[in-house]
Enzyme design. Structure first.
Site, mmCIF file in Angstrom:
data_model
loop_
_atom_site.group_PDB
_atom_site.id
_atom_site.type_symbol
_atom_site.label_atom_id
_atom_site.label_comp_id
_atom_site.label_asym_id
_atom_site.label_seq_id
_atom_site.Cartn_x
_atom_site.Cartn_y
_atom_site.Cartn_z
ATOM 1 N N GLY A 176 37.388 39.011 30.279
ATOM 2 C CA GLY A 176 37.441 40.290 30.971
ATOM 3 C C GLY A 176 37.775 40.147 32.440
ATOM 4 O O GLY A 176 38.061 39.062 32.948
ATOM 5 N N GLY A 209 32.325 45.104 30.694
ATOM 6 C CA GLY A 209 31.546 44.510 29.620
ATOM 7 C C GLY A 209 30.446 43.572 30.069
ATOM 8 O O GLY A 209 29.786 42.960 29.230
ATOM 9 N N ARG A 261 43.564 34.374 41.027
ATOM 10 C CA ARG A 261 44.305 35.430 41.727
ATOM 11 C C ARG A 261 43.609 35.683 43.054
ATOM 12 O O ARG A 261 42.492 35.213 43.292
ATOM 13 C CB ARG A 261 44.293 36.720 40.906
#
Length: 410
Positions: free
Chosen positions: A155, A160, A277
């Site tokens: 995820g 979640g 990232r």
């Protein structure tokens, strides 16, 4: 515009997605967006970007487009979305372009693999177990002496992720995740109490440490950030050192990384996860306001073979607070925006809430419907500016028999 192409595979819908395109242009590149549904990105039309409608779920399709661009001059490829970082890294490697190691990105994208990799290399992570059934999650929570955190392995943005106070809750939440998950596994880990931070990393080196604000348990929605983190220098240095160890252990030493950490009540530091990232939540903008460094521009330069020259010279503090509605409903009215925007020290304000908008609470980053950024010469004032501004924004819902307002406060 002339110059070599710079490919962006999908994007964030706001924030750094636009920032990447603008940074590419500043470096003399021609940004081109590859997207399955280009209409999802209004900024592409606003900036007049070249856009290729592409099946971005297929690495082969992305490669085919990039090969065509290569003939006209292609300098690099990346994404501001974590979900497409592995595709970008794989295509870059196949075409001989700069980029992070695709295997390292894959290790990061699977949180179970990441945990196992870091643990085997003595990087401090919470106790954990990879579970393929709710029964195993129940046993893991019992063995770890709850509370635990149960999360999907693939995820992003706290989707979640939930703290579970007892084995039954852990088993129930794991079962819900597994029912809608294609990996067939979830991660159960011991919850680390204490404040949360993140280290912002470019090419293996830490550009700074961010302090995080979280919403109400049992979820982990990030409601704000402060940069640089208002902690003692020795604490920031230790957090940075652990983050460097983590990215080096994973092999993620080219390109960006966002390392989330927790400092336990006993002063122990743990890596919660490494994302391949730059940070979301507009943290790169906070870095720019606070220090003058343009992390997005540095990443674009590095991934297009240009010299990376970190700038700086600014010594300020920047804080962001998100507009997070506290309940679901249909919006009747939003007030306080002009007053918040006019507060001294507010440098940015954005609000996606409008009359008639249906709001549904998802307990993830999608609950954030706007933001305010405050800047000051000291950390406390920057935070107070952002807090005051967002607290002055009120959302009134369309609800029969009720004129109640939902005021967002942090």
């Amino acid at each position: 515009m002339t110059g070599p192409w710079f490919v962006l595979v999908e994007s964030n819908t706001t924030g750094t997605g636009r920032d990447f395109a603008e940074a590419a242009r500043r470096h003399g590149l021609r940004p081109v967006l590859l997207a399955r549904s280009p209409a999802r990105y209004p900024y592409a039309a606003e900036l007049g970007l070249d856009v290729h409608e592409t099946d971005t779920a297929s690495a082969a399709s992305v490669t085919a487009v990039c090969r065509r661009l290569l003939a006209a001059g292609l300098a690099g490829i990346t994404s501001s979305s974590e979900y497409f970082m592995h595709t970008a890294a794989s295509v870059a490697a196949e075409l001989g372009l700069p980029g992070p190691d695709a295997a390292a990105v894959a290790r990061c994208r699977d949180k179970a693999t990441q945990r196992e990799w870091l643990s085997a290399r003595a990087v401090p992570v919470p106790d954990f177990l990879v579970c393929r059934s709710s029964a195993l999650a129940h046993e893991a929570a019992r063995a770890m002496a709850v509370p635990v955190v149960v999360k999907p392995v693939a995820g992003s943005g706290s989707e979640g992720v939930r703290a579970c106070a007892d084995p039954d809750t852990a088993a129930d939440w794991a079962g819900r995740l597994l029912a809608g998950d294609t990996t067939g596994k979830v991660l159960v880990e011991r919850e680390i109490s204490g404040p949360e931070y993140s280290a912002e990393v470019v090419d293996g080196e830490v550009a700074g440490v961010t302090a995080k604000h979280l919403g109400a348990r049992p979820y982990f929605v990030e409601t704000g950030h402060d940069f640089p983190a208002p902690v003692a220098a020795r604490v920031a240095e230790r957090l940075a050192a652990v983050a460097r160890d983590a990215v080096r252990a994973l092999g993620l030493v080219t390109g960006p990384a966002h390392v989330e950490l927790r400092l336990s009540d006993r002063g122990e530091m743990y890596v919660i996860e490494v994302n391949p990232r730059l940070a979301g939540g507009l943290i790169p903008r906070l870095v720019r306001y606070a220090t003058g460094r343009d992390l997005v521009g540095e990443v674009v330069a590095g991934l297009s073979g240009r010299p990376v020259r970190p700038a700086g010279g600014v010594d300020r503090h920047a804080s962001i607070r998100f507009l997070v509605p506290s309940r679901s409903g249909v919006v009747r009215e939003v007030t306080g925006l002009d007053l918040a925007r006019a507060l001294p020290g507010v440098v940015e304000l954005s609000c996606a809430v409008t009359a008639g908008l249906p709001i549904r609470i998802e307990n993830s980053f999608t609950d954030r419907k706007g933001y305010v950024i405050g800047v000051s010469g000291d950390a406390e004032t920057a935070g107070e500016i952002a807090d005051r501004a967002v607290a002055g924004i009120a959302i009134e819902y369309r609800q029969p028999g009720s004129g109640r307002r939902d005021r967002t406060t942090q």
